[in-house]
Scaffold this motif. Structure first.
Motif, mmCIF file in Angstrom:
data_model
loop_
_atom_site.group_PDB
_atom_site.id
_atom_site.type_symbol
_atom_site.label_atom_id
_atom_site.label_comp_id
_atom_site.label_asym_id
_atom_site.label_seq_id
_atom_site.Cartn_x
_atom_site.Cartn_y
_atom_site.Cartn_z
ATOM 1 N N LYS A 425 -3.213 -25.782 46.103
ATOM 2 C CA LYS A 425 -3.180 -25.353 47.622
ATOM 3 C C LYS A 425 -2.483 -23.952 47.660
ATOM 4 C CE LYS A 425 -1.861 -26.384 52.019
ATOM 5 N NZ LYS A 425 -3.013 -26.861 52.917
ATOM 6 N N PHE A 426 -1.670 -23.544 46.651
ATOM 7 C CA PHE A 426 -1.210 -22.311 46.688
ATOM 8 C C PHE A 426 -1.345 -21.453 45.793
ATOM 9 C CE2 PHE A 426 1.889 -24.988 48.964
ATOM 10 C CZ PHE A 426 1.642 -24.471 50.195
ATOM 11 N N GLY A 427 -2.042 -22.050 44.472
ATOM 12 C CA GLY A 427 -2.570 -21.055 43.577
ATOM 13 C C GLY A 427 -1.995 -21.504 42.135
ATOM 14 N N ARG A 428 -2.386 -20.984 41.010
ATOM 15 C CA ARG A 428 -1.778 -21.372 39.722
ATOM 16 C C ARG A 428 -0.541 -20.405 39.502
ATOM 17 N NH1 ARG A 428 -6.066 -25.097 40.493
ATOM 18 N NH2 ARG A 428 -7.509 -24.568 39.239
ATOM 19 N N ARG A 429 -0.966 -19.065 39.999
ATOM 20 C CA ARG A 429 0.262 -18.016 39.699
ATOM 21 C C ARG A 429 1.433 -18.573 40.354
ATOM 22 N NH1 ARG A 429 1.174 -12.226 41.957
ATOM 23 N NH2 ARG A 429 0.331 -13.272 43.863
ATOM 24 N N PHE A 430 1.342 -18.582 41.765
ATOM 25 C CA PHE A 430 2.672 -19.121 42.543
ATOM 26 C C PHE A 430 3.457 -20.265 42.019
ATOM 27 C CE2 PHE A 430 4.392 -21.682 45.811
ATOM 28 C CZ PHE A 430 5.340 -20.951 46.361
ATOM 29 N N THR A 431 2.698 -21.563 41.545
ATOM 30 C CA THR A 431 3.114 -22.461 41.096
ATOM 31 C C THR A 431 3.787 -22.216 39.806
ATOM 32 O OG1 THR A 431 1.364 -23.784 42.226
ATOM 33 C CG2 THR A 431 2.687 -24.821 40.444
ATOM 34 N N ASN A 432 3.345 -21.439 38.836
ATOM 35 C CA ASN A 432 3.659 -21.346 37.578
ATOM 36 C C ASN A 432 5.132 -20.488 37.607
ATOM 37 O OD1 ASN A 432 4.107 -20.749 34.776
ATOM 38 N ND2 ASN A 432 2.224 -19.945 34.331
ATOM 39 N N SER A 433 5.063 -19.334 38.483
ATOM 40 C CA SER A 433 6.177 -18.499 38.710
ATOM 41 C C SER A 433 7.271 -19.296 39.286
ATOM 42 C CB SER A 433 6.052 -17.464 39.443
ATOM 43 O OG SER A 433 7.080 -16.609 39.617
ATOM 44 N N SER A 434 7.011 -20.198 40.494
ATOM 45 C CA SER A 434 8.180 -21.008 41.077
ATOM 46 C C SER A 434 8.730 -22.012 40.223
ATOM 47 C CB SER A 434 7.405 -21.606 42.279
ATOM 48 O OG SER A 434 6.986 -20.626 43.138
ATOM 49 N N SER A 435 8.136 -22.661 39.508
ATOM 50 C CA SER A 435 8.703 -23.574 38.431
ATOM 51 C C SER A 435 9.576 -23.160 37.416
ATOM 52 C CB SER A 435 7.507 -24.373 37.844
ATOM 53 O OG SER A 435 6.793 -23.687 37.171
ATOM 54 N N ILE A 536 9.209 -14.085 36.216
ATOM 55 C CA ILE A 536 8.700 -12.697 36.609
ATOM 56 C C ILE A 536 7.524 -12.296 35.909
ATOM 57 C CG2 ILE A 536 9.302 -10.149 36.529
ATOM 58 C CD1 ILE A 536 12.341 -11.126 36.383
ATOM 59 N N ALA A 537 7.277 -12.695 34.952
ATOM 60 C CA ALA A 537 6.233 -12.252 33.933
ATOM 61 C C ALA A 537 4.944 -12.913 34.767
ATOM 62 C CB ALA A 537 6.062 -12.556 32.580
ATOM 63 N N ALA A 538 5.043 -14.168 35.050
ATOM 64 C CA ALA A 538 3.837 -15.096 35.596
ATOM 65 C C ALA A 538 3.331 -14.626 36.926
ATOM 66 C CB ALA A 538 4.157 -16.561 35.895
ATOM 67 N N LEU A 539 4.109 -13.709 37.492
ATOM 68 C CA LEU A 539 3.504 -13.080 38.935
ATOM 69 C C LEU A 539 2.548 -12.152 38.496
ATOM 70 C CD1 LEU A 539 6.791 -12.572 40.905
ATOM 71 C CD2 LEU A 539 5.127 -14.292 41.317
#
Length: 590
Positions: A425-435, A536-539
């Motif tokens: 839905k929101f993309g891999r990047r957003f999900t990774n960083s948020s978690s 921070i890095a995942a973004l």
């Protein structure tokens, strides 16, 4: 359209379309993939893919998870104390006898408890006047007559059988460290072998070595050095055991099925790790538990005739005849007619050159690819350290060790579902960083409450919540790794992340050792810092949702070059086939 015309059109890019976007900024969003057009002829969403995903992506993941993780439960150290002769001559209860014969020491929460490794240096069989005996004047010594183990949860474990406690308490930690070290070596070797010799060869090597290593370790617990050797052998190929089938599955399936394939593997892993504690709880003995959870991995070899080599990898190596045979095998099971010849396949790919790669060094051959490789590697490091720290620590927390482990495992299943939804839905990047960021926030109350036993259930809940978030991150990071690297370096790239993860993951057993022997808060201080840096890095990773898998090094170097930092991925326009499929589903819906 004639086949020769189709071949020329594939070679030149795609059929001309007046509405097609020519802006370079959008060229990497939806690219014509000749492989997918060929794969559709054999079937890229059919019976073969379903069977392959259930047997090898999910089934092998379930068996492999048990074979890999069973050693954690088998190496649990039950509560223990010095065996002191003489109680049989008295009427003392066990608690009274321990109070008389054992000194007290502080545990990892700073609370006093009876010592596990010391006793009063007194011959208690010679004491007649117990009322006037006072332990304050007695000297303290190490256990002289062995240990007594609490059998509330286990009848036996490997450490309780072999007395790997007190002076030998690092024996258990060293087993996990050796496993991490051999995983690094195996990932380095087999990851590159997968891209050089093929995914199928590495699959067979992985299943055989993992099975033999674990089965042999069961037979050698009395000989610690050999036990270490075979435990290391079992861990040597474990990462490629999971990677090879999943990579093949993704390379023969539709783009929109990639996250579903990751779900298959993640579900298999979670089912395996959920069954393990229940099985050990029932059996109570480590040896039958280890046999039952190891043998299924070897039994997967029965289905070897369904193991294929990735046709995408074969094409990248210019092995067109072998690729045609794999296409026909897939088409036959999918009920399709595949009539493309080797000559036609060569014509389609005649303009592509076989790239020369230099192993892991090729992953740093451009600034963007090097940046992606470094961030992916760091993400894997944080996931690995946190995962194994939480799992190892859970089995050493107060309360039922099986329920603690079960809670850590069962939360993964809804986490993978959430990870798939958020990632699609929101993309891999957003999900990774948020978690990662929410995991950091969850560490704060853990640090504040961990030393107080009255918050034990809150601590267990927060630890399980972090494990839930860890599973979300694991899912999305695994998917990103599969999607960022090119076909010719895909397994090498994932292997590099695994190498870094296991190299850094060596510290996880020592974090647990600190948490169980020094200060229970120690692991959470370190994990919290890692989670914040990881968020921070995942973004700064490129978004991979709705993107064509890169096939060449050049595509990987330019992957996501036009992505905007503050943006969410957009789905590409539906193709004619997808539109027809949706209309049919609507037409025949009840």
């Amino acid at each position: 359209m004639e086949k020769s015309e189709m071949a020329n059109e594939k070679r030149n890019g795609a059929i001309a379309d007046p509405d097609k976007k020519s802006n370079a900024e959008e060229s990497d969003e939806v690219e014509e993939d000749p492989f997918q057009a060929i794969m559709e002829k054999a079937g890229n969403h059919g019976r073969f893919q379903l069977m392959y995903n259930i047997l090898f992506v999910m089934g092998l993941s379930m068996a492999g998870a048990m074979c890999y993780m069973n050693i954690i439960l088998a190496l649990n150290i039950p509560d223990h104390w010095c065996t002191v002769p003489g109680r049989e001559q008295t009427n003392f209860t066990l608690d009274e006898w321990r109070r008389i014969t054992l000194p007290k020491s502080k545990d990892n929460r700073g609370a006093e408890k009876y010592s596990s490794c010391q006793m009063f240096d007194v011959n208690f069989t010679e004491i007649d006047d117990w009322q006037n005996w006072n332990s304050t004047s007695a000297n303290v010594t190490a256990c002289q007559n062995g240990w007594t183990y609490d059998q509330k949860w286990y009848q036996d474990t490997i450490p309780s059988q072999e007395n790997w406690v007190c002076a030998h308490d690092l024996f258990v930690t060293n087993v996990f460290v050796v496993g991490r070290v051999t995983e690094v070596a195996g990932s380095f070797l087999l990851g590159q072998m997968g891209d050089i010799f093929g995914r199928r060869v590495v699959y067979y090597i992985s299943v055989v070595f993992c099975s033999i290593g674990r089965l042999s370790s069961i037979l050698t617990t009395a000989h610690y050095t050999w036990f270490l050797v075979f435990s290391g052998l079992a861990a040597l190929t474990i990462n490629s055991l999971f990677q090879s089938p999943q990579i093949i599955g993704m390379e023969i399936s539709r783009e929109q099925d990639r996250s579903l394939i990751a779900i298959y593997q993640s579900f298999g892993w979670s089912i395996g790790t959920t069954l393990m504690p229940l099985l050990f709880w029932w059996l109570r003995k480590w040896e039958p538990f280890m046999w039952i959870t190891t043998v299924p991995t070897a039994l997967v070899l029965i289905f070897s005739k369904y193991v294929i080599e990735s046709p995408r990898w074969l094409i990248s190596k210019k092995r067109f005849g072998d690729a045609i045979r794999q296409f026909k095998k897939i088409a036959r099971i999918n009920g399709r007619q595949f009539d493309m010849s080797e000559k036609e396949l060569i014509t389609i790919y005649t303009s592509t050159k076989q790239e020369v790669t230099y192993g892991i060094a090729s992953l740093f051959s451009g600034w963007r690819l090097a940046k992606n490789t470094c961030i992916m590697g760091f993400s894997w490091c944080v996931v690995a350290v946190s995962y194994f720290t939480l799992v190892l620590f859970s089995s050493r927390m107060n309360g039922n060790p099986f329920l603690n482990f079960l809670m850590q495992s069962i939360v993964e299943i809804p986490a993978y579902i959430l990870g798939k939804y958020l990632g699609d839905k929101f993309g891999r990047r957003f999900t990774n960083s948020s978690s990662f960021f929410v995991s950091f926030l969850a560490c704060i109350p853990l640090i504040l409450l961990a030393t107080d036993e009255k918050y034990e259930f809150v601590i267990m809940g927060l630890a399980a919540f972090i494990k839930f978030l860890n599973a979300v991150t694991f899912f999305t990071a695994s998917l990103q790794g599969m999607e960022i690297y090119p076909t010719c370096m895909r397994q090498t790239g994932i292997a590099l992340g695994t190498i870094l993860a296991n190299a850094v993951g060596v510290v996880a057993p020592y974090l647990v050792y600190l948490g169980t022997t020094v200060d229970i808060r120690s692991p959470y201080y370190i994990l919290g810092a890692l989670f914040l840096i990881g968020a921070i890095a995942a973004l700064f990773l490129p978004e991979t949702l709705h993107k064509k898998l890169p096939d060449t090094m050049e595509e990987a170097r330019n992957f996501g070059i036009h992505d905007k930092f503050f943006s969410l991925p957009k789905a590409p326009p539906a193709t004619a086939d997808e539109t027809t499929e949706k209309l049919n589903q609507t037409k025949f819906a009840p």
